[in-house]
Design a protein around this motif. Structure first.
Motif, PDB file in Angstrom:
ATOM      1  N   UNK A  87      44.264  19.610  50.978  1.00 30.33           N
ATOM      2  CA  UNK A  87      45.407  19.465  51.868  1.00 30.33           C
ATOM      3  C   UNK A  87      46.242  18.286  51.378  1.00 30.33           C
ATOM      4  N   UNK A  88      47.545  18.480  51.240  1.00 30.12           N
ATOM      5  CA  UNK A  88      48.410  17.412  50.732  1.00 30.12           C
ATOM      6  C   UNK A  88      48.756  16.413  51.836  1.00 30.12           C
ATOM      7  N   UNK A  89      48.948  15.152  51.438  1.00 24.10           N
ATOM      8  CA  UNK A  89      49.371  14.123  52.391  1.00 24.10           C
ATOM      9  C   UNK A  89      50.733  13.630  51.907  1.00 24.10           C
ATOM     10  N   UNK A  90      51.791  14.174  52.506  1.00 25.19           N
ATOM     11  CA  UNK A  90      53.152  13.781  52.137  1.00 25.19           C
ATOM     12  C   UNK A  90      53.615  14.400  50.830  1.00 25.19           C
ATOM     13  N   UNK A  91      53.011  15.512  50.413  1.00 24.21           N
ATOM     14  CA  UNK A  91      53.425  16.187  49.178  1.00 24.21           C
ATOM     15  C   UNK A  91      53.800  17.636  49.486  1.00 24.21           C
ATOM     16  N   UNK A  92      54.705  18.183  48.692  1.00 23.88           N
ATOM     17  CA  UNK A  92      55.060  19.601  48.844  1.00 23.88           C
ATOM     18  C   UNK A  92      53.851  20.458  48.470  1.00 23.88           C
TER      19      UNK A  92
END
Ligand code: R2B
Ligand code: URA
Length: 320
Positions: free
Chosen positions: A155-160
């Motif tokens: 899961x990304x944190x602040x990424x597209x």
């Protein structure tokens, strides 16, 4: 006398990493285990691989391995092996690649030239069992100069969504670069720093490939996909939407760019020559459910594979 010798060996082992490099050899660095008891065993049964030092000639089967790629799903790691078979232009039909661990359904293992592709299941306990047996396998096979990769989703944190994160530090729930293991009822802590050189080489590779957005960042490893990753959509939820966002914001400030479930133990056990490469399936600031269509997710999951393949081909001198 024997016990004193073992005590001395343990004392030495505490100051070493799990996979370490025996330097000074003209043939490269050998994969070593940090357990003096292993030398006293007549046979080592790698139970979850359905392999053994007595029934299999491990040096002959695996001695030429230079790259080990691990990932959660058995199908994905088979697809990766077939992909590498084509990329390395090896003879034979990639469809014929057989599972070396077919005697068990715990893990799958495929060998294509100098590349070993293995599945590890989900979560720290599953990958940890696999890594114990993998590291022993590489040791028994007398492998030298091996690089290990974990290829996964996150899961990304602040990424597209679709961004590939090459892990700088694998961190725990409190953003510390450490892995805690309970041993004989006591917590022991191991460092989780990874090989900086391999990470920057991978980032360089990403810049040479089309459609491969990549960053270097910290990866948070959790023991759960739902509450453990601050999701509001599990069967249980003990916190508010605001509390979730505050935790993700703190993670972002600590350099965390993605969340998954195996990186800390992978780094703690293999860190001398290892890298973690995970694609993000969503931006956790935007939600919890993975809503991208199936074909989009399939393409995202190929990105770490394409990146590692490029790295391997460069290392083998097939790309200049
Ligand atoms: C990423 O994806 C899996 C959970 O869906 C887990 O193995 C991980 O690290
Ligand atoms: N894998 C995880 O562990 N978390 C995500 O959000 C997506 C994939």
């Amino acid at each position: 006398m024997k016990r004193r010798w073992l005590c001395l060996m343990f004392f030495f082992c505490f100051f070493c990493d799990c996979i370490s490099s025996k330097g000074g050899s003209p043939d490269g660095k050998q994969v070593q285990v940090k357990n003096p008891y292993l030398d006293t065993m007549e046979e080592d049964i790698l139970y979850h691989f359905s392999l053994s030092t007595k029934t299999h000639n491990l040096p002959e089967m695996f001695g030429d391995i230079k790259f080990v790629c691990v990932g959660g799903s058995a199908n994905r790691m088979k697809a990766f092996a077939q992909f590498m078979h084509n990329e390395l232009e090896l003879p034979g039909n990639p469809e014929d690649i057989r599972d070396i661990c077919e005697g068990t359904d715990r893990y799958c293992m495929f060998k294509v030239g100098p590349v070993l592709s293995i599945s590890h299941g989900m979560g720290v306990p599953s990958i940890s069992i696999m890594l114990h047996e993998l590291i022993k396998l590489l040791h028994h096979a007398q492998c030298r100069d091996v690089v290990l990769f974990r290829l996964g989703t996150s899961g990304g944190v602040g990424l597209a969504p679709g961004t590939v994160v090459v892990t700088d530090k694998a961190v725990d729930y409190s953003f510390q670069p450490q892995f805690e293991q309970v041993v004989l009822g006591k917590v022991i802590t191991r460092s989780t720093e990874l090989d900086e050189g391999v990470a920057s080489e991978l980032l360089q590779c990403s810049s040479e490939l089309p459609n491969l957005p990549a960053v270097i960042g910290n990866t948070m490893c959790t023991h759960d996909f739902y509450e453990g990753q601050g999701r509001l959509d599990g069967a249980l939820c003990s916190f508010s939407h605001e509390e979730k966002l505050e935790y993700l914001r703190k993670a972002y400030e600590a350099g965390v760019r993605n969340i998954e479930m195996e990186s800390t133990v992978f780094a703690a056990m293999c860190r001398v020559c290892a890298a973690v490469i995970c694609v993000t399936l969503l931006n956790r600031f935007d939600g919890d459910q993975i809503t991208a269509p199936h074909d989009v997710l399939v393409e995202y999951q190929q990105r770490p594979q394409v990146l590692v393949s490029h790295f391997i081909k460069k290392r083998l001198g097939q790309i200049v």
